[in-house]
Design a protein around this motif. Sequence first.
Motif, PDB file in Angstrom:
ATOM      1  N   ASP A 172      20.822 -77.485  33.415  1.00  0.00           N
ATOM      2  CA  ASP A 172      19.823 -76.622  34.085  1.00  0.00           C
ATOM      3  C   ASP A 172      18.430 -76.882  33.549  1.00  0.00           C
ATOM      4  N   GLY A 173      18.026 -78.155  33.549  1.00  0.00           N
ATOM      5  CA  GLY A 173      16.758 -78.550  32.949  1.00  0.00           C
ATOM      6  C   GLY A 173      15.545 -77.821  33.480  1.00  0.00           C
ATOM      7  N   GLN A 174      15.601 -77.388  34.737  1.00  0.00           N
ATOM      8  CA  GLN A 174      14.466 -76.649  35.311  1.00  0.00           C
ATOM      9  C   GLN A 174      14.112 -75.416  34.493  1.00  0.00           C
ATOM     10  N   ASN A 175      15.105 -74.836  33.832  1.00  0.00           N
ATOM     11  CA  ASN A 175      14.928 -73.548  33.159  1.00  0.00           C
ATOM     12  C   ASN A 175      14.711 -73.657  31.655  1.00  0.00           C
ATOM     13  N   VAL A 176      14.715 -74.866  31.109  1.00  0.00           N
ATOM     14  CA  VAL A 176      14.738 -75.008  29.656  1.00  0.00           C
ATOM     15  C   VAL A 176      13.365 -74.856  29.022  1.00  0.00           C
ATOM     16  N   PHE A 177      12.318 -75.427  29.654  1.00  0.00           N
ATOM     17  CA  PHE A 177      10.993 -75.494  29.029  1.00  0.00           C
ATOM     18  C   PHE A 177       9.874 -74.804  29.801  1.00  0.00           C
ATOM     19  N   ASP A 178      10.031 -74.618  31.104  1.00  0.00           N
ATOM     20  CA  ASP A 178       8.866 -74.330  31.938  1.00  0.00           C
ATOM     21  C   ASP A 178       9.119 -73.194  32.915  1.00  0.00           C
ATOM     22  N   GLN A 179       8.278 -72.181  32.842  1.00  0.00           N
ATOM     23  CA  GLN A 179       8.386 -71.061  33.771  1.00  0.00           C
ATOM     24  C   GLN A 179       8.142 -71.490  35.215  1.00  0.00           C
ATOM     25  N   ALA A 180       7.231 -72.438  35.399  1.00  0.00           N
ATOM     26  CA  ALA A 180       6.856 -72.828  36.765  1.00  0.00           C
ATOM     27  C   ALA A 180       7.985 -73.506  37.514  1.00  0.00           C
ATOM     28  N   THR A 181       8.867 -74.214  36.811  1.00  0.00           N
ATOM     29  CA  THR A 181       9.962 -74.916  37.486  1.00  0.00           C
ATOM     30  C   THR A 181      11.273 -74.152  37.430  1.00  0.00           C
ATOM     31  N   SER A 182      11.303 -73.057  36.670  1.00  0.00           N
ATOM     32  CA  SER A 182      12.567 -72.353  36.450  1.00  0.00           C
ATOM     33  C   SER A 182      13.002 -71.599  37.699  1.00  0.00           C
ATOM     34  N   TRP A 183      14.281 -71.307  37.737  1.00  0.00           N
ATOM     35  CA  TRP A 183      14.833 -70.455  38.791  1.00  0.00           C
ATOM     36  C   TRP A 183      14.778 -69.009  38.295  1.00  0.00           C
ATOM     37  N   GLY A 184      13.565 -68.549  38.014  1.00  0.00           N
ATOM     38  CA  GLY A 184      13.396 -67.182  37.546  1.00  0.00           C
ATOM     39  C   GLY A 184      12.708 -67.104  36.207  1.00  0.00           C
ATOM     40  N   THR A 198      23.138 -60.027  28.686  1.00  0.00           N
ATOM     41  CA  THR A 198      23.227 -60.158  30.140  1.00  0.00           C
ATOM     42  C   THR A 198      23.351 -61.628  30.524  1.00  0.00           C
ATOM     43  N   HIS A 199      23.620 -61.851  31.798  1.00  0.00           N
ATOM     44  CA  HIS A 199      23.757 -63.208  32.327  1.00  0.00           C
ATOM     45  C   HIS A 199      22.371 -63.689  32.739  1.00  0.00           C
ATOM     46  N   HIS A 200      21.519 -63.898  31.728  1.00  0.00           N
ATOM     47  CA  HIS A 200      20.103 -64.129  32.021  1.00  0.00           C
ATOM     48  C   HIS A 200      19.466 -64.870  30.853  1.00  0.00           C
ATOM     49  N   GLU A 201      18.416 -65.620  31.159  1.00  0.00           N
ATOM     50  CA  GLU A 201      17.719 -66.396  30.131  1.00  0.00           C
ATOM     51  C   GLU A 201      17.176 -65.531  29.006  1.00  0.00           C
ATOM     52  N   SER A 202      16.900 -64.262  29.261  1.00  0.00           N
ATOM     53  CA  SER A 202      16.392 -63.393  28.194  1.00  0.00           C
ATOM     54  C   SER A 202      17.412 -63.262  27.070  1.00  0.00           C
ATOM     55  N   THR A 248       4.216 -73.652  31.305  1.00  0.00           N
ATOM     56  CA  THR A 248       4.336 -72.986  30.006  1.00  0.00           C
ATOM     57  C   THR A 248       4.984 -73.921  28.989  1.00  0.00           C
ATOM     58  N   ILE A 249       4.698 -75.198  29.082  1.00  0.00           N
ATOM     59  CA  ILE A 249       5.343 -76.206  28.250  1.00  0.00           C
ATOM     60  C   ILE A 249       4.563 -76.374  26.949  1.00  0.00           C
ATOM     61  N   THR A 250       5.291 -76.454  25.849  1.00  0.00           N
ATOM     62  CA  THR A 250       4.699 -76.605  24.522  1.00  0.00           C
ATOM     63  C   THR A 250       5.148 -77.930  23.904  1.00  0.00           C
ATOM     64  N   GLY A 251       4.215 -78.634  23.299  1.00  0.00           N
ATOM     65  CA  GLY A 251       4.574 -79.828  22.538  1.00  0.00           C
ATOM     66  C   GLY A 251       4.704 -81.070  23.398  1.00  0.00           C
ATOM     67  N   ASP A 252       5.362 -82.081  22.833  1.00  0.00           N
ATOM     68  CA  ASP A 252       5.492 -83.392  23.455  1.00  0.00           C
ATOM     69  C   ASP A 252       6.733 -83.406  24.342  1.00  0.00           C
ATOM     70  N   VAL A 253       6.527 -83.083  25.609  1.00  0.00           N
ATOM     71  CA  VAL A 253       7.615 -83.098  26.585  1.00  0.00           C
ATOM     72  C   VAL A 253       7.312 -84.174  27.617  1.00  0.00           C
ATOM     73  N   ARG A 254       8.281 -85.047  27.825  1.00  0.00           N
ATOM     74  CA  ARG A 254       8.126 -86.149  28.770  1.00  0.00           C
ATOM     75  C   ARG A 254       9.182 -86.033  29.863  1.00  0.00           C
ATOM     76  N   GLU A 284      12.418 -69.078  32.071  1.00  0.00           N
ATOM     77  CA  GLU A 284      12.748 -70.222  31.214  1.00  0.00           C
ATOM     78  C   GLU A 284      13.400 -69.766  29.912  1.00  0.00           C
ATOM     79  N   TRP A 285      14.089 -70.709  29.255  1.00  0.00           N
ATOM     80  CA  TRP A 285      14.661 -70.454  27.936  1.00  0.00           C
ATOM     81  C   TRP A 285      13.587 -70.476  26.847  1.00  0.00           C
ATOM     82  N   GLY A 286      12.530 -71.269  27.017  1.00  0.00           N
ATOM     83  CA  GLY A 286      11.526 -71.417  25.972  1.00  0.00           C
ATOM     84  C   GLY A 286      12.011 -72.235  24.794  1.00  0.00           C
ATOM     85  N   VAL A 287      12.872 -73.218  25.046  1.00  0.00           N
ATOM     86  CA  VAL A 287      13.425 -74.031  23.963  1.00  0.00           C
ATOM     87  C   VAL A 287      12.327 -74.816  23.250  1.00  0.00           C
TER      88      VAL A 287
END
Length: 278
Positions: free
Chosen positions: A64-76, A258-262, A20-26, A78-81
Amino acid sequence: MKISDPLPWRDVLTNEGTHTITGDVRIFNAFPIIQLQIERRIWIYLPGSYNIGERRYPVIYMQDGQNVFDQATSWGTEWGVDETLSQMGLENPSLEAIVVAVDHGGKERNNEYNFTVNDEYGFGGKGEAYTAFLAETLKPYIDKHFRTRPEPEHTTIAGSSFGAYIALYTAIRYPEQFGRVGGISFVMWHDNGAMMQLIQNSVLSPALRVYLSIGGQETDNPEFNKTAYEHVELARQTLIAAGVPEDRVRFDAVPEGTHHESTWSMLFPEAHRWLLQP
């Protein structure tokens, strides 16, 4: 130390489901963290206008980079930054920023995100080495290889929960590198007052601007939630007493948070806008 250039995310993430990554992410798939004698995946988000012209950009370092950009790598979840900043940049180009997100270390997360050891629960103690990596290795590399605005007033360190805790610690320990802190769902129930003592005994950056938040529904324990609120208020008061102007320390209490990315993703845009102020 020779480090290979980061690759477009599509060249790295080939076996992890629907992305679920948007834009130029490397991605650096294995960036060396010599301070901890390990390697770690690190993500770089570049603004939509990065490849047009020679403009320089503020930088946000996130945990917590796994959760910042991508639903597939997140622990539940993503933030959707990436989506958030892309939209904010279209609406107001002055809000564009580079984001550098460092994966957490799995079972080592609580150790790396805490500079003291909590004897009762048996975690912590690697935070000093981790933050030395951020300040002494990663930031100089990013500033050398990307068009950043390297000054502390243009450099944010951010995270949630223990990621928020280590973000504040990093800015206190390295005031010449990090002048902005985004501490969402900031907690310090575990450190026996070590963070407050550190603030009181440190010379803080004149550029320091700190955003802190806590939710009213962080846990299902009302007493813990009340204590968490009190801790953030104590952190705010301690920073002000240490010389940070009151209008440069913001505390958002979010009753339904809540204690959650939402919750964290909802707070991110306003925190970013506020932290970019002079």
